[in-house]
Structure formats: C-alpha cells, structure tokens
Design a protein around this motif. Sequence first.
Motif, PDB file in Angstrom:
ATOM      1  N   GLN A 186       0.828  -1.213   0.000  1.00  0.00           N
ATOM      2  CA  GLN A 186       0.000   0.000   0.000  1.00  0.00           C
ATOM      3  C   GLN A 186       0.863   1.265   0.000  1.00  0.00           C
ATOM      4  N   VAL A 187       2.078   1.156   0.541  1.00  0.00           N
ATOM      5  CA  VAL A 187       3.012   2.287   0.620  1.00  0.00           C
ATOM      6  C   VAL A 187       4.266   1.933  -0.155  1.00  0.00           C
ATOM      7  N   ASP A 188       4.744   2.854  -0.978  1.00  0.00           N
ATOM      8  CA  ASP A 188       5.976   2.629  -1.735  1.00  0.00           C
ATOM      9  C   ASP A 188       7.150   2.552  -0.758  1.00  0.00           C
ATOM     10  N   ALA A 189       7.869   1.436  -0.791  1.00  0.00           N
ATOM     11  CA  ALA A 189       8.995   1.251   0.132  1.00  0.00           C
ATOM     12  C   ALA A 189      10.033   2.358  -0.016  1.00  0.00           C
ATOM     13  N   LYS A 190      10.210   2.863  -1.235  1.00  0.00           N
ATOM     14  CA  LYS A 190      11.200   3.921  -1.483  1.00  0.00           C
ATOM     15  C   LYS A 190      10.823   5.201  -0.736  1.00  0.00           C
ATOM     16  N   ASP A 191       9.477   5.478  -0.673  1.00  0.00           N
ATOM     17  CA  ASP A 191       9.025   6.669   0.045  1.00  0.00           C
ATOM     18  C   ASP A 191       9.158   6.498   1.556  1.00  0.00           C
ATOM     19  N   PHE A 192       8.998   5.269   2.036  1.00  0.00           N
ATOM     20  CA  PHE A 192       9.066   5.025   3.489  1.00  0.00           C
ATOM     21  C   PHE A 192      10.515   4.910   3.955  1.00  0.00           C
ATOM     22  N   LEU A 193      11.308   4.129   3.190  1.00  0.00           N
ATOM     23  CA  LEU A 193      12.694   3.871   3.595  1.00  0.00           C
ATOM     24  C   LEU A 193      13.605   4.950   3.000  1.00  0.00           C
ATOM     25  N   ARG A 194      13.621   6.125   3.629  1.00  0.00           N
ATOM     26  CA  ARG A 194      14.382   7.256   3.096  1.00  0.00           C
ATOM     27  C   ARG A 194      15.019   8.049   4.231  1.00  0.00           C
ATOM     28  N   ILE A 195      15.807   9.052   3.845  1.00  0.00           N
ATOM     29  CA  ILE A 195      16.394   9.979   4.820  1.00  0.00           C
ATOM     30  C   ILE A 195      15.356  11.055   5.103  1.00  0.00           C
ATOM     31  N   VAL A 196      14.965  11.183   6.362  1.00  0.00           N
ATOM     32  CA  VAL A 196      13.876  12.093   6.734  1.00  0.00           C
ATOM     33  C   VAL A 196      14.435  13.332   7.444  1.00  0.00           C
ATOM     34  N   PRO A 197      14.051  14.535   6.980  1.00  0.00           N
ATOM     35  CA  PRO A 197      14.533  15.758   7.634  1.00  0.00           C
ATOM     36  C   PRO A 197      13.856  15.990   8.986  1.00  0.00           C
ATOM     37  N   HIS A 200      16.074  19.018   1.584  1.00  0.00           N
ATOM     38  CA  HIS A 200      14.807  18.589   2.196  1.00  0.00           C
ATOM     39  C   HIS A 200      14.505  17.113   1.923  1.00  0.00           C
ATOM     40  N   TYR A 201      14.757  16.668   0.682  1.00  0.00           N
ATOM     41  CA  TYR A 201      14.445  15.289   0.292  1.00  0.00           C
ATOM     42  C   TYR A 201      15.654  14.669  -0.412  1.00  0.00           C
ATOM     43  N   PRO A 202      16.695  14.336   0.362  1.00  0.00           N
ATOM     44  CA  PRO A 202      17.917  13.813  -0.268  1.00  0.00           C
ATOM     45  C   PRO A 202      17.695  12.443  -0.903  1.00  0.00           C
ATOM     46  N   ASP A 203      18.250  12.275  -2.103  1.00  0.00           N
ATOM     47  CA  ASP A 203      18.154  10.974  -2.781  1.00  0.00           C
ATOM     48  C   ASP A 203      18.997   9.923  -2.061  1.00  0.00           C
ATOM     49  N   ASP A 204      20.175  10.356  -1.564  1.00  0.00           N
ATOM     50  CA  ASP A 204      21.074   9.438  -0.863  1.00  0.00           C
ATOM     51  C   ASP A 204      22.080  10.274  -0.063  1.00  0.00           C
TER      52      ASP A 204
END
Length: 679
Positions: free
Chosen positions: A135-146, A199-203
């Motif tokens: 239901q949730v894109d893993a890429k959106d959940f498993l990320r670097i969060v500000p 704000h939303y780093p790729d890596d």
Amino acid sequence: MLKTHVQMLKGIGPKKAMRLERIGIKTIEDAISFYPRSYIDKRKIHSFSDIEDELTGTFICQVVSVTSTRSFGRNKAMLKVQVQDEAHKAELVFFNAVYLKSKYQMGMRLMVFGSGRRQGSKISFIHPEVGVQGQVDAKDFLRIVPVYPLTEGLSQKDISGLVGHALPLGISEIEETLPELILNQQDLMSLQEALKNIHYPDDDEALARAKKRLIFEELFNLQIGLIYLKKEFNQTLGVQMMKKDAVESFIKTLPFELTGAQQKTWNQVEADLTSKKTMNRLVQGDVGSGKTIIAALAMYLSFLNGYQSAMMAPTEILAEQHYHSLRELMAPLGVSVGLLKGQSKEKKKTLDALACGEIQVVVGTHALIQKDVDFENLGLVITDEQHRFGVRQRNTLADKGQTPDVLIMSATPIPRTLSLILYGDVEVSVIDELPAGRKEIKTHFIQKKKYRDMYQFVEKEIQSGRQAYFVCPLVEDSDVLDIESAESLYERLSQKVFPSLKVGLVHGRIKAQEKDKIMRSFARGDIDILVSTTVIEVGINVPNASIMVIQNTERFGLSQLHQLRGRVGRGQWQSYCFLTSDKPGKIAKERISTLVQTNDGFEIADKDLELRGPGELLGIRQHGIPELRLANLSKHGDILEVAQSTAINVMKQYAKGDNPQIDSIVKGVTSKLFEDFSI
C-alpha cells in the motif's frame, strides 16, 4: 509564487501562520529556505533482537493479531497490534486509535519506524510510524527524513507537510545565485538541486553535496559582505617605508632577546611596512607573549620614515599602561609619545601637537576617532584587544591618514576559521612562545571541601610578598541565582577569611575614577587581594600578582577564563589559577578540564568555538555578523577557506568594474546582507 503567503496553502490557517512566522516562515520562499537541523535515516533495517533497552529505527514485521480495548478516562481506549519478525515478537500500541483496527489484517507485512523498548522479554512501540507493504511505496518510506527546528504549537508533520507543498510550487522560480564559473570550479550543485536535496535527499552523497553547496554560499556571501564593507578590495597602494638599520641597532640594545616567534612576526610586519601594499595584519599572542615590542618596532620604523603612529586601546588603564611602556622604550630614541583620553586637561595641547606633527606616537582610547583629532602624517594605525572594537571604529581611525598601514593586536587567541570570518583578507601572525624566564601558570579545580586549604595557600603566598585576585560573575547577590556576588565575597574575605590582609573591591558599577584609583593601588602593592568582576579581564599589568581565584567557573566562557588567568603569570614567580564551581554541568566540566590541561590559548579558543559557537565567542554579535544557518565554523573550516579565497578573487574583479555579472553578484549579496548587517 515565491512571495505568496503560506496562509494561501491548504491546511495553513491564521493561527498556524502566526506560529510559522515565529520561526521566520511567511512566504513559500521562506518555507523552501527553512533548512532541517538534522536527519533520521530510515533506510537501515533492524531486527527486534537488536533491541536491548531502547532502539529507534526501522523494522520489517508481520501482523500476528489485533486487539482493542475501550474504557473511560483519558488515553484508555487502546489498539494493540501483535507483530513478529524472523525470530521475535513485539507489540505496537496506539492510544485513542481504535478506529485503525480495520487497517491491520492477520499476515499483513508492515514497515515500522519508531522507538522500540524492551522490558524483560516484552518489546513494545508506542505510536510508531507504520507503512503497509503493497500500500506504501517502500522507497518513500525507507528514506532519509529531515528533522526541522520547531516552536510551540508546530510539529514535524506540520513543517514537513508545508515544505512538501511549497517545494514543487516554488522550486522552478528559484534563480541561480552563483556564476557557472564558480559552480564548475568548486564542483557545486545548482541551487535548485541543493534545495531539493536538503529537504528530500536521494542518498547520502546527494545530501552531502547539497550541504556543501549551501554552506559554501553562506560563507561566500558573508566574506563578500565583509570585504565590501572594509573596502579591502581597492586598498592596493599605501604607505611604503624604507628599511632602517637603526631598528636593528635598537633591537640589539633591548635588555632581552626576541623569541623566535617575535622575530618571525617582526620580519613579517617589517616586510608589510616596506611593501607598496597597505599592511593589514593581525598579531595574535597570549598575554605576556610580547606583542607590545612588535608594536614599538613598527612605530619606530614609521618614525624613522617621517610618519606618525596611533595605538587605540579599549580602556584608559590599558592606554596608560601602553603609553608608559612605549615612552620608556622610545623617548631615549628621540620619539615624542603622547596620550589622548576622553577627558583630560592636556587634551587640547595633545590635539594641537598631533595636528602639527610634534607628537610622533599617540596612545589613546575611543577618543582617537573623534572628529576633532587630526594628524599631520598618519602612517601606522594599531588597535589593541581588537575584539573590543567594531570594524567601523578601526576604519574610522585608519581614515585619518592616507591609506596608513594597519596592525591589529589580540591577546585573545582566535581560531583560524573565526579569524577568516572576522578579518577576511587580513594576514595573521602568531606569537606562540613565552619570553625566557616566564613560568606556565599551574591551574587546579578546587571543590568546596578544599576551600580552606586554598585560603591557607593564598595567605602563605601573600605573606611571601605576592598578591591575589578573586573574580566573581555577579556584582550583587541575586534572588534568582545561588551565586556569591563580588560584594558578598569582599565582605566575607575581608572580615572572616583574611582579616589581617588588605582586601579591595572593584566592579563595573563603581565610578571610573574610583575604579582606576583602586586598581592603581593594587598595582602599587597597597592592596593584597583584589575582589573583582570581569572588569579586570583587560586591565593593568601587575607582575607581582601570582594567584587568580575564579568563583563559579560555570558562569564564564572558556576564552574569558583564559583571559582572566592571564592576569597572573606576568612576573618571575610561579603563578596559580584556582577554578571553583559547586555544581558544574557537562560544558562547565569540559571547560575546567581544558584549562587544567593546557595553557595554549589557541587550543583553548578552538575548544571554546566548539562548545559555544561563533555567536557568543568574543562578543561577535557586536560586529553585526548574521547568524549562520547551516555553516558550523568548528566543522567547516575547509569550506570557509575556499569560500574566502573565491570571494577575494570575485572582489578583485569587482574592483576593476568591467564585468556586469560580477557587479550583479556583489550588489545582490551586499544589498541582501546589509538589510540586517550592523557592522
């Protein structure tokens, strides 16, 4: 769109808009430029077995069962989701969230981010963030969060939601602020890329490059502003003096040999004075390292070349001290030395003598920069204890001559990174050796149970002919702070602890004339113990004083403590500094430990910068330097040096006036900086 008020965005009402304004967010542009203070990395997957007491992170697990309870009272309605990973079980707990029961189904795979706590064999998460796989894109959940700075009434969800709306609306309107040449030279991201990735780093690499770009620009803009303000970019040709053999002859007649550091510094100063370019040099050295003789040599060379010299000191006592020592050194050489203070019977006579050139060297306070002060031929300007003066005050004195050489002296060591910020294109000399015969000050931390031993030691030293300082952070007792004031300590020491000794008291609320009288009495040896506030931080030279006791050490900064310690150790006798603090916190303990371990002022200054940051250190706010939002001077010295050299090159091109792009950059930077730039 960038100037659109945030209240126009969905979910931002009048109350939330007021709260956002408290942290500087009014427009979409403000929201895009509101940087995170830290980051949470949700990409690393943990196992429940990793949790010992507590662990915050991301966990992959499967729903085993779902239960809910309803009862009266606050937070009594509860949803519990039992989950397990490969080997262990855990419990997700949600208060007042029974409505979520239908969200979780048996066997469902979850991504859970939160703080897992273990009590015995039981592991629980209270209100974790949960994403359902599929239901949730893993890429959106498993990320670097500000993680953003907040104020009362605002949550991380509020700010991240605001930025999430603002960024796509305004990012395309963000214009590049650095020329392509600089971007290519320094391998920097574009501004749009940097703002997206801050704000939303790729890596990790993208985040590091975004930070580098924004930090570079902060420091580059600040350097442009400082260099522009001081007009160093067009100070090319100035006073050029000729070397004189008489200076070397004078050095040979001194009753002491110059240390290696003094000789090196004098060689640098002499090279500056005899070059075509205007000298702009900072000489740093601890109290007692021998900066005054460098100033005297520079003044003597100026005199031999037919120029006048002026030295500005922050207090009348320090000005008088310099006047007497310089007159003793230079009068036998035929140099006329004058003293200029705010109020003096001799003031008119001194002003006339300066204007007609009868006085070749003048020492004074702020009185030197008054409109009625004129020089016949000012060739050298020296400021002592530089951090007591703003840039404009130093420049006002220099403007009384035709591009005179400028020498800045400081007994407060300044970290390399901070001197780059404060002085831009100023050359730095360091006197890091004490003259022969000087002993290192022994520093000790004294706890309350050892006070009696300390007092006995102080009395023994005084009976052998020495003197002591006791320094307090407050003048009077406070209803708020449980700290002994200077007035209370004076009464206790004079009446109970040392009734047979002569104890004096001096602080900032005493009239200047009375304060000077007391300090001169101490200098003559008429007072055994001087109780004081920090008014003696920059004061009269008393070589006979061998003990410094600093009360409530936790109330002072490291560099200030080092300055106070430097009031002793000026004579031939072993000197001591005792630091007292009843309840030192973590930072106070670090300060105490640093002082006990080292007498190196530069090591201390670096530690002070690390502990307190540039905002407090040396009272830098008086210089009007804006707060840095991302740059950290104790961590980003490498970027600062590159930003500074780039700014100097840009300002040199700006001085030529033949590059419209450079003109636009400088005017854009300075107009924005000077909106709140108060140097």
